[in-house]
Design a protein around this motif. Structure first.
Motif, PDB file in Angstrom:
ATOM      1  N   THR A 133     -36.877 -24.756  22.901  1.00 43.12           N
ATOM      2  CA  THR A 133     -36.984 -24.414  24.396  1.00 43.12           C
ATOM      3  C   THR A 133     -36.067 -23.245  24.713  1.00 43.12           C
ATOM      4  O   THR A 133     -36.398 -22.363  25.648  1.00 43.12           O
ATOM      5  CB  THR A 133     -36.640 -25.582  25.383  1.00 43.12           C
ATOM      6  OG1 THR A 133     -35.226 -25.791  25.264  1.00 43.12           O
ATOM      7  CG2 THR A 133     -37.549 -26.670  24.856  1.00 43.12           C
ATOM      8  N   ARG A 168     -28.213 -16.054  31.217  1.00 42.66           N
ATOM      9  CA  ARG A 168     -29.603 -16.513  31.226  1.00 42.66           C
ATOM     10  C   ARG A 168     -30.444 -16.631  32.186  1.00 42.66           C
ATOM     11  O   ARG A 168     -30.059 -16.654  33.432  1.00 42.66           O
ATOM     12  CB  ARG A 168     -29.478 -18.003  30.745  1.00 42.66           C
ATOM     13  CG  ARG A 168     -30.564 -18.642  30.342  1.00 42.66           C
ATOM     14  CD  ARG A 168     -30.735 -20.098  29.966  1.00 42.66           C
ATOM     15  NE  ARG A 168     -31.907 -20.740  29.597  1.00 42.66           N
ATOM     16  CZ  ARG A 168     -32.535 -20.474  28.529  1.00 42.66           C
ATOM     17  NH1 ARG A 168     -32.077 -19.925  27.639  1.00 42.66           N
ATOM     18  NH2 ARG A 168     -33.704 -21.076  28.407  1.00 42.66           N
ATOM     19  N   PHE A 191     -44.763 -18.048  18.306  1.00 40.14           N
ATOM     20  CA  PHE A 191     -44.534 -18.446  19.658  1.00 40.14           C
ATOM     21  C   PHE A 191     -46.198 -17.943  20.359  1.00 40.14           C
ATOM     22  O   PHE A 191     -46.873 -17.214  19.686  1.00 40.14           O
ATOM     23  CB  PHE A 191     -43.472 -17.414  20.213  1.00 40.14           C
ATOM     24  CG  PHE A 191     -43.815 -15.711  20.185  1.00 40.14           C
ATOM     25  CD1 PHE A 191     -44.637 -15.014  21.128  1.00 40.14           C
ATOM     26  CD2 PHE A 191     -43.364 -15.244  18.756  1.00 40.14           C
ATOM     27  CE1 PHE A 191     -44.688 -13.559  20.829  1.00 40.14           C
ATOM     28  CE2 PHE A 191     -43.861 -13.770  18.610  1.00 40.14           C
ATOM     29  CZ  PHE A 191     -44.323 -13.010  19.563  1.00 40.14           C
ATOM     30  N   ALA A 231     -34.531 -16.945  33.978  1.00 39.90           N
ATOM     31  CA  ALA A 231     -36.168 -17.314  33.489  1.00 39.90           C
ATOM     32  C   ALA A 231     -36.773 -16.016  33.529  1.00 39.90           C
ATOM     33  O   ALA A 231     -36.627 -14.984  34.750  1.00 39.90           O
ATOM     34  CB  ALA A 231     -36.393 -18.101  34.667  1.00 39.90           C
ATOM     35  N   THR A 288     -40.697 -19.888  24.643  1.00 44.89           N
ATOM     36  CA  THR A 288     -40.490 -18.653  25.280  1.00 44.89           C
ATOM     37  C   THR A 288     -41.006 -17.428  24.415  1.00 44.89           C
ATOM     38  O   THR A 288     -41.234 -17.564  23.284  1.00 44.89           O
ATOM     39  CB  THR A 288     -38.856 -18.204  25.349  1.00 44.89           C
ATOM     40  OG1 THR A 288     -38.189 -18.325  24.196  1.00 44.89           O
ATOM     41  CG2 THR A 288     -38.365 -19.325  26.200  1.00 44.89           C
ATOM     42  N   ARG A 289     -41.000 -16.186  24.915  1.00 45.13           N
ATOM     43  CA  ARG A 289     -41.705 -15.117  24.257  1.00 45.13           C
ATOM     44  C   ARG A 289     -40.595 -14.376  23.243  1.00 45.13           C
ATOM     45  O   ARG A 289     -39.452 -14.037  23.706  1.00 45.13           O
ATOM     46  CB  ARG A 289     -41.819 -13.797  25.296  1.00 45.13           C
ATOM     47  CG  ARG A 289     -43.282 -14.471  26.187  1.00 45.13           C
ATOM     48  CD  ARG A 289     -44.285 -14.216  25.290  1.00 45.13           C
ATOM     49  NE  ARG A 289     -44.601 -12.600  25.051  1.00 45.13           N
ATOM     50  CZ  ARG A 289     -45.356 -11.906  25.830  1.00 45.13           C
ATOM     51  NH1 ARG A 289     -45.745 -12.130  27.035  1.00 45.13           N
ATOM     52  NH2 ARG A 289     -45.216 -10.434  25.376  1.00 45.13           N
ATOM     53  N   TRP A 290     -40.886 -14.669  22.029  1.00 51.59           N
ATOM     54  CA  TRP A 290     -39.782 -14.171  20.954  1.00 51.59           C
ATOM     55  C   TRP A 290     -40.060 -12.433  20.827  1.00 51.59           C
ATOM     56  O   TRP A 290     -39.273 -11.891  20.052  1.00 51.59           O
ATOM     57  CB  TRP A 290     -40.100 -14.634  19.899  1.00 51.59           C
ATOM     58  CG  TRP A 290     -39.427 -16.208  19.802  1.00 51.59           C
ATOM     59  CD1 TRP A 290     -38.941 -17.006  20.858  1.00 51.59           C
ATOM     60  CD2 TRP A 290     -39.599 -17.275  18.732  1.00 51.59           C
ATOM     61  NE1 TRP A 290     -38.354 -18.132  20.688  1.00 51.59           N
ATOM     62  CE2 TRP A 290     -38.645 -18.295  19.316  1.00 51.59           C
ATOM     63  CE3 TRP A 290     -39.928 -17.281  17.502  1.00 51.59           C
ATOM     64  CZ2 TRP A 290     -38.553 -19.619  18.430  1.00 51.59           C
ATOM     65  CZ3 TRP A 290     -39.798 -18.437  16.784  1.00 51.59           C
ATOM     66  CH2 TRP A 290     -39.094 -19.396  17.205  1.00 51.59           C
ATOM     67  N   GLY A 302     -34.282 -19.331  24.733  1.00 50.50           N
ATOM     68  CA  GLY A 302     -34.766 -17.954  24.446  1.00 50.50           C
ATOM     69  C   GLY A 302     -33.695 -17.197  23.952  1.00 50.50           C
ATOM     70  O   GLY A 302     -32.604 -17.448  23.692  1.00 50.50           O
ATOM     71  N   PHE A 349     -44.937 -24.007  31.179  1.00 52.46           N
ATOM     72  CA  PHE A 349     -44.336 -24.454  29.908  1.00 52.46           C
ATOM     73  C   PHE A 349     -45.098 -25.431  29.245  1.00 52.46           C
ATOM     74  O   PHE A 349     -45.275 -25.542  27.875  1.00 52.46           O
ATOM     75  CB  PHE A 349     -43.072 -25.365  30.099  1.00 52.46           C
ATOM     76  CG  PHE A 349     -41.871 -24.234  30.035  1.00 52.46           C
ATOM     77  CD1 PHE A 349     -41.812 -23.274  29.216  1.00 52.46           C
ATOM     78  CD2 PHE A 349     -40.794 -24.508  30.983  1.00 52.46           C
ATOM     79  CE1 PHE A 349     -40.841 -22.263  29.011  1.00 52.46           C
ATOM     80  CE2 PHE A 349     -39.488 -23.561  30.865  1.00 52.46           C
ATOM     81  CZ  PHE A 349     -39.562 -22.642  29.990  1.00 52.46           C
ATOM     82  N   THR A 383     -48.017 -23.814  27.375  1.00 54.36           N
ATOM     83  CA  THR A 383     -47.359 -23.011  26.028  1.00 54.36           C
ATOM     84  C   THR A 383     -47.290 -24.109  24.837  1.00 54.36           C
ATOM     85  O   THR A 383     -47.796 -24.012  23.891  1.00 54.36           O
ATOM     86  CB  THR A 383     -46.366 -22.329  26.285  1.00 54.36           C
ATOM     87  OG1 THR A 383     -46.458 -21.383  27.359  1.00 54.36           O
ATOM     88  CG2 THR A 383     -45.848 -21.502  25.358  1.00 54.36           C
ATOM     89  N   ALA A 430     -38.389 -27.824  30.455  1.00 47.38           N
ATOM     90  CA  ALA A 430     -39.193 -27.648  29.272  1.00 47.38           C
ATOM     91  C   ALA A 430     -39.487 -28.806  28.416  1.00 47.38           C
ATOM     92  O   ALA A 430     -40.686 -28.839  27.965  1.00 47.38           O
ATOM     93  CB  ALA A 430     -38.464 -26.312  28.564  1.00 47.38           C
TER      94      ALA A 430
END
Length: 395
Positions: free
Chosen positions: A242, A14, A291, A16, A272-274, A244, A160, A163, A192
């Motif tokens: 939260t 994972r 998103f 960021a 997050t960006r999907w 990704g 966050f 968003t 987040a």
């Protein structure tokens, strides 16, 4: 479809992902010398102004070197675009190390730098801010970690809270404002979750339930019945994740529908960006999910310009390098001894840039103009355009 097994494989790596910012247009005042009250060095905009760019290269780490080159390339593209501005850009390599970042920042100020652009990582941003504060120099960091923000460190990275506020505002406008937060039990998930709570406190949507899960495959599996029960018991309408795609999201999107939390009945949304990576949009459980993202049209324009100038696609963080330089250039072009002061950096009207509008807050965080996209048939479709000013929708 990415399944349970793929979700488990990706837990160990994972990362960021931070990217995206904007170039600035600000007003100015008369020139002069000496310190400026209210945070910032005095500058003479009739002469070349030295600007330090701190990038995470020089450690031998290939990934960090790629980041450094992309940020520098974008910054130099911005310098080439400036008109009516005398800007002396000097690049310093930090190796991604906080101690080295602080040292080169002090070196840069000693060599005449009036503002610091970068560094990228939060610990380095904190160190740099402390190192140059006695000189009254401000920092435009590429970080998006709120712990790095301070009175002289302003973050360019996407936040966050911003968003979450955009997503929750849109959900409320669509009659789906009863939101349940689903977060992982790790540092990223806690940051987040705190941001979502802050966004809920100042937004139209209502945070009706919160459920977290251990950051492991078994933890997700065991939490699914609890998530489902909480959503139903609290009459949630929107489930905000939260995680990704490199974490628990693929598993959640597979297991929750199997346990009665169907995306046809509950609205799925993500912090997050999907659309990154694109394979995420093929997950069946995320079809119809929402998103947030920067203005896609402006982002494509920047990417095309960068590729034309450098022969390669930019790293997702590259726009931050361009926008920071463009911001400083806009401030200097307008003139004024206080051009690089905190007061000018944080003006409420905000800035227009290569991926959309944004503005800095006095606490060093930022707000951005974001679009809302929905996944349809494996593709991203904008359902609410990004505002082009802070007087428009979405704020």
């Amino acid at each position: 479809m990415l399944g349970k097994l793929m979700g488990a494989r990706r837990f160990g790596r994972r990362r960021a992902i931070a990217a995206i910012a904007a170039a600035m247009v600000l007003a100015g005042c008369e020139g002069g010398f000496g310190p400026i009250a209210g945070g910032g060095p005095s500058v003479d905009t009739n002469r070349p102004v030295t600007v330090a760019l701190l990038v995470p290269g020089g450690s031998g780490d290939q990934g960090r070197d790629v980041l450094a080159r992309s940020l520098e390339n974008a910054a130099r593209l911005a310098v080439a675009d400036l008109q009516g501005v005398q800007l002396d850009l000097r690049v310093y390599q930090t190796a991604g190390d906080a101690g080295r970042a602080a040292a080169v920042a002090q070196q840069a100020v000693g060599e005449g730098a009036k503002i610091i652009i970068g560094p990228l990582f939060a610990d380095a941003a904190r160190a740099v801010g402390a190192a140059v504060a006695p000189a009254g120099v401000n920092v435009l960091s590429f970080s998006n970690n709120p712990s790095a923000a301070s009175r002289n460190v302003f973050l360019l990275g996407p936040m966050f809270e911003n968003t979450a506020a955009r997503l929750m505002s849109y959900a409320a406008a669509q009659g789906k404002g009863r939101v349940m937060l689903v977060s992982e039990q790790n540092q990223a998930g806690e940051v987040a979750a705190a941001a979502v709570r802050q966004a809920a406190a100042r937004g139209a949507a209502e945070l009706v339930a919160v459920q977290s899960y251990p950051f492991s495959q078994q933890g997700v599996v065991q939490a699914v019945p609890q998530i489902t029960a909480q959503a139903r018991a609290n009459n949630a309408q929107t489930i905000l994740f939260t995680a990704g795609s490199e974490g628990a999201l693929p598993m959640l999107a597979e297991l929750l529908p199997q346990n009665g939390l169907s995306p046809q009945t509950f609205q799925y949304a993500g912090l997050t960006r999907w659309d990154i990576p694109a394979a995420t949009m093929q997950i069946s459980g995320l079809q119809g999910g929402w998103f947030a993202l920067p203005d896609p049209a402006l982002t494509r324009q920047f990417e095309a310009r960068y590729q034309g100038a450098n022969g390669s696609v930019p790293h997702p963080v590259a726009s931050l390098g361009y926008d920071a330089v463009a911001a400083v250039g806009a401030l200097l072009r307008q003139g004024g001894a206080d051009a690089l002061s905190a007061a000018r950096i944080t003006q409420g009207s905000g800035f227009a840039g290569v991926t959309g509008v944004f503005r800095f807050r006095a606490d060093g965080s930022n707000e951005r103009g974001l679009a809302i996209a929905e996944i349809r048939d494996g593709a991203s479709v904008v359902v609410s355009p990004a505002p082009r000013s802070f007087g428009g929708g979405g704020f």
